[in-house]
Every structure is written in structure tokens, then in C-alpha cells.
Design a protein around this motif. Structure first.
Motif, PDB file in Angstrom:
ATOM      1  N   GLY A  35     -14.305 -16.545  -2.596  1.00  0.00           N
ATOM      2  CA  GLY A  35     -13.449 -17.683  -2.891  1.00  0.00           C
ATOM      3  C   GLY A  35     -12.667 -17.573  -4.186  1.00  0.00           C
ATOM      4  O   GLY A  35     -11.741 -18.350  -4.418  1.00  0.00           O
ATOM      5  N   LYS A  37      -9.973 -16.003  -6.946  1.00  0.00           N
ATOM      6  CA  LYS A  37      -8.599 -15.535  -6.771  1.00  0.00           C
ATOM      7  C   LYS A  37      -8.418 -14.178  -7.444  1.00  0.00           C
ATOM      8  O   LYS A  37      -8.827 -13.986  -8.581  1.00  0.00           O
ATOM      9  CB  LYS A  37      -7.622 -16.550  -7.351  1.00  0.00           C
ATOM     10  CG  LYS A  37      -7.669 -17.868  -6.606  1.00  0.00           C
ATOM     11  CD  LYS A  37      -6.738 -18.877  -7.193  1.00  0.00           C
ATOM     12  CE  LYS A  37      -6.875 -20.173  -6.405  1.00  0.00           C
ATOM     13  NZ  LYS A  37      -6.069 -21.231  -6.953  1.00  0.00           N
ATOM     14  N   GLN A  55     -12.288 -12.943  -1.007  1.00  0.00           N
ATOM     15  CA  GLN A  55     -11.572 -13.613  -2.087  1.00  0.00           C
ATOM     16  C   GLN A  55     -10.146 -13.954  -1.624  1.00  0.00           C
ATOM     17  O   GLN A  55      -9.673 -13.446  -0.629  1.00  0.00           O
ATOM     18  CB  GLN A  55     -11.508 -12.718  -3.330  1.00  0.00           C
ATOM     19  CG  GLN A  55     -12.835 -12.509  -4.025  1.00  0.00           C
ATOM     20  CD  GLN A  55     -13.725 -11.470  -3.363  1.00  0.00           C
ATOM     21  OE1 GLN A  55     -13.267 -10.652  -2.602  1.00  0.00           O
ATOM     22  NE2 GLN A  55     -15.008 -11.522  -3.651  1.00  0.00           N
ATOM     23  N   HIS A  56      -9.497 -14.815  -2.403  1.00  0.00           N
ATOM     24  CA  HIS A  56      -8.083 -15.118  -2.169  1.00  0.00           C
ATOM     25  C   HIS A  56      -7.276 -14.035  -2.885  1.00  0.00           C
ATOM     26  O   HIS A  56      -7.286 -13.959  -4.113  1.00  0.00           O
ATOM     27  CB  HIS A  56      -7.725 -16.503  -2.714  1.00  0.00           C
ATOM     28  CG  HIS A  56      -8.414 -17.603  -1.987  1.00  0.00           C
ATOM     29  ND1 HIS A  56      -7.868 -18.222  -0.898  1.00  0.00           N
ATOM     30  CD2 HIS A  56      -9.629 -18.176  -2.176  1.00  0.00           C
ATOM     31  CE1 HIS A  56      -8.698 -19.127  -0.439  1.00  0.00           C
ATOM     32  NE2 HIS A  56      -9.779 -19.124  -1.209  1.00  0.00           N
ATOM     33  N   TYR A  57      -6.595 -13.206  -2.123  1.00  0.00           N
ATOM     34  CA  TYR A  57      -5.910 -12.021  -2.648  1.00  0.00           C
ATOM     35  C   TYR A  57      -4.401 -12.215  -2.623  1.00  0.00           C
ATOM     36  O   TYR A  57      -3.841 -12.605  -1.589  1.00  0.00           O
ATOM     37  CB  TYR A  57      -6.285 -10.811  -1.794  1.00  0.00           C
ATOM     38  CG  TYR A  57      -5.570  -9.536  -2.153  1.00  0.00           C
ATOM     39  CD1 TYR A  57      -6.136  -8.633  -3.043  1.00  0.00           C
ATOM     40  CD2 TYR A  57      -4.337  -9.220  -1.602  1.00  0.00           C
ATOM     41  CE1 TYR A  57      -5.491  -7.444  -3.365  1.00  0.00           C
ATOM     42  CE2 TYR A  57      -3.680  -8.041  -1.923  1.00  0.00           C
ATOM     43  CZ  TYR A  57      -4.270  -7.161  -2.795  1.00  0.00           C
ATOM     44  OH  TYR A  57      -3.628  -5.990  -3.119  1.00  0.00           O
ATOM     45  N   VAL A  58      -3.755 -11.960  -3.758  1.00  0.00           N
ATOM     46  CA  VAL A  58      -2.297 -11.918  -3.827  1.00  0.00           C
ATOM     47  C   VAL A  58      -1.916 -10.566  -4.402  1.00  0.00           C
ATOM     48  O   VAL A  58      -2.292 -10.236  -5.528  1.00  0.00           O
ATOM     49  CB  VAL A  58      -1.715 -13.048  -4.705  1.00  0.00           C
ATOM     50  CG1 VAL A  58      -0.199 -12.917  -4.811  1.00  0.00           C
ATOM     51  CG2 VAL A  58      -2.091 -14.411  -4.150  1.00  0.00           C
ATOM     52  N   GLU A  76      -0.418 -11.193   6.617  1.00  0.00           N
ATOM     53  CA  GLU A  76      -0.778 -12.235   5.665  1.00  0.00           C
ATOM     54  C   GLU A  76      -1.617 -13.304   6.370  1.00  0.00           C
ATOM     55  O   GLU A  76      -1.481 -13.520   7.570  1.00  0.00           O
ATOM     56  CB  GLU A  76       0.471 -12.864   5.063  1.00  0.00           C
ATOM     57  CG  GLU A  76       1.240 -11.920   4.162  1.00  0.00           C
ATOM     58  CD  GLU A  76       2.402 -12.594   3.489  1.00  0.00           C
ATOM     59  OE1 GLU A  76       2.375 -12.678   2.256  1.00  0.00           O
ATOM     60  OE2 GLU A  76       3.332 -13.036   4.192  1.00  0.00           O
ATOM     61  N   THR A  77      -2.478 -13.935   5.592  1.00  0.00           N
ATOM     62  CA  THR A  77      -3.289 -15.049   6.081  1.00  0.00           C
ATOM     63  C   THR A  77      -3.267 -16.136   5.011  1.00  0.00           C
ATOM     64  O   THR A  77      -2.588 -15.994   3.994  1.00  0.00           O
ATOM     65  CB  THR A  77      -4.750 -14.616   6.333  1.00  0.00           C
ATOM     66  OG1 THR A  77      -5.359 -14.294   5.083  1.00  0.00           O
ATOM     67  CG2 THR A  77      -4.829 -13.422   7.275  1.00  0.00           C
ATOM     68  N   SER A  78      -4.049 -17.165   5.224  1.00  0.00           N
ATOM     69  CA  SER A  78      -4.107 -18.235   4.212  1.00  0.00           C
ATOM     70  C   SER A  78      -4.775 -17.745   2.924  1.00  0.00           C
ATOM     71  O   SER A  78      -4.595 -18.341   1.867  1.00  0.00           O
ATOM     72  CB  SER A  78      -4.845 -19.450   4.764  1.00  0.00           C
ATOM     73  OG  SER A  78      -6.182 -19.098   5.087  1.00  0.00           O
ATOM     74  N   THR A  79      -5.534 -16.650   2.991  1.00  0.00           N
ATOM     75  CA  THR A  79      -6.206 -16.125   1.798  1.00  0.00           C
ATOM     76  C   THR A  79      -5.714 -14.734   1.408  1.00  0.00           C
ATOM     77  O   THR A  79      -6.313 -14.082   0.550  1.00  0.00           O
ATOM     78  CB  THR A  79      -7.735 -16.054   2.011  1.00  0.00           C
ATOM     79  OG1 THR A  79      -8.009 -15.185   3.109  1.00  0.00           O
ATOM     80  CG2 THR A  79      -8.312 -17.438   2.271  1.00  0.00           C
ATOM     81  N   ARG A  80      -4.621 -14.282   2.009  1.00  0.00           N
ATOM     82  CA  ARG A  80      -4.095 -12.943   1.721  1.00  0.00           C
ATOM     83  C   ARG A  80      -2.568 -13.016   1.772  1.00  0.00           C
ATOM     84  O   ARG A  80      -1.990 -13.299   2.821  1.00  0.00           O
ATOM     85  CB  ARG A  80      -4.633 -11.969   2.765  1.00  0.00           C
ATOM     86  CG  ARG A  80      -4.177 -10.561   2.565  1.00  0.00           C
ATOM     87  CD  ARG A  80      -4.830  -9.609   3.544  1.00  0.00           C
ATOM     88  NE  ARG A  80      -4.533  -9.976   4.931  1.00  0.00           N
ATOM     89  CZ  ARG A  80      -5.406  -9.934   5.926  1.00  0.00           C
ATOM     90  NH1 ARG A  80      -6.642  -9.561   5.706  1.00  0.00           N
ATOM     91  NH2 ARG A  80      -5.048 -10.245   7.135  1.00  0.00           N
ATOM     92  N   GLN A  81      -1.928 -12.761   0.625  1.00  0.00           N
ATOM     93  CA  GLN A  81      -0.467 -12.823   0.550  1.00  0.00           C
ATOM     94  C   GLN A  81       0.079 -11.619  -0.206  1.00  0.00           C
ATOM     95  O   GLN A  81      -0.582 -11.081  -1.097  1.00  0.00           O
ATOM     96  CB  GLN A  81      -0.030 -14.115  -0.152  1.00  0.00           C
ATOM     97  CG  GLN A  81      -0.375 -15.336   0.646  1.00  0.00           C
ATOM     98  CD  GLN A  81      -0.863 -16.459  -0.255  1.00  0.00           C
ATOM     99  OE1 GLN A  81      -1.024 -16.309  -1.446  1.00  0.00           O
ATOM    100  NE2 GLN A  81      -1.125 -17.605   0.359  1.00  0.00           N
TER     101      GLN A  81
END
Length: 87
Positions: A35, A37, A55-58, A76-81
């Protein structure tokens, strides 16, 4: 197996081993929890993404082709951008 094929296999394994030795201390120091970032500046083709599945990955990079490739191949997903930008 030919010499050329065995050479490429050897080189691939050697690089993977050496990269693993360099990456492990970084990942241990980060101690990223599920969870959290992660901002991967200069992400290239997203090599480090594989270590951050929970994790949330950008990932950001200034090369549009790399970002487009990741969006197409990885998605991309809600947690991968993936973002094309300069830093």
C-alpha cells in the motif's frame, strides 16, 4: 549447444546475478510495505516494477517510447501508472 548460444546464456546469468547483488540492499533498505507509494524516477522499461507488486507504483521517464511501451506491454491499473515527464 554452440559457443555463441552458451556465451549469451552465461552473460545473461552473470548480469542477472550481479544486478541481484546490487538491488537486494536497496530493496531491503526501502522496506516497502503493501500500500505504500513508490516513485521510480527514470524508470526506463520498468525493471523495478517487478519488486513492487503490492505498492502503488508510479514510473516516470522523459522518453515517450519507453512510457508507451510500458503502457502497452505491462498496462496501467489503479495502483500502477506510467508518466512521461522531465524531472
Amino acid at each position: 549447444m554452440s559457443f555463441i548460444n552458451s556465451h549469451f546464456i552465461y552473460e545473461g546469468l552473470r548480469k542477472a546475478f550481479l544486478l541481484g547483488l546490487r538491488v537486494k540492499p536497496i530493496l531491503e533498505a526501502m522496506d516497502a510495505k503493501p500500500g505504500e507509494k513508490i516513485l521510480d524516477a527514470g524508470c526506463g522499461y520498468g525493471y523495478f516494477l517487478r519488486f513492487f507488486g503490492e505498492q502503488h507504483y508510479v514510473g516516470i521517464d522523459n522518453d515517450k517510447q519507453r512510457i508507451d511501451w510500458m503502457k502497452e506491454k505491462i498496462g496501467e491499473t489503479s495502483t500502477r501508472q506510467f508518466v512521461k515527464t522531465d524531472i
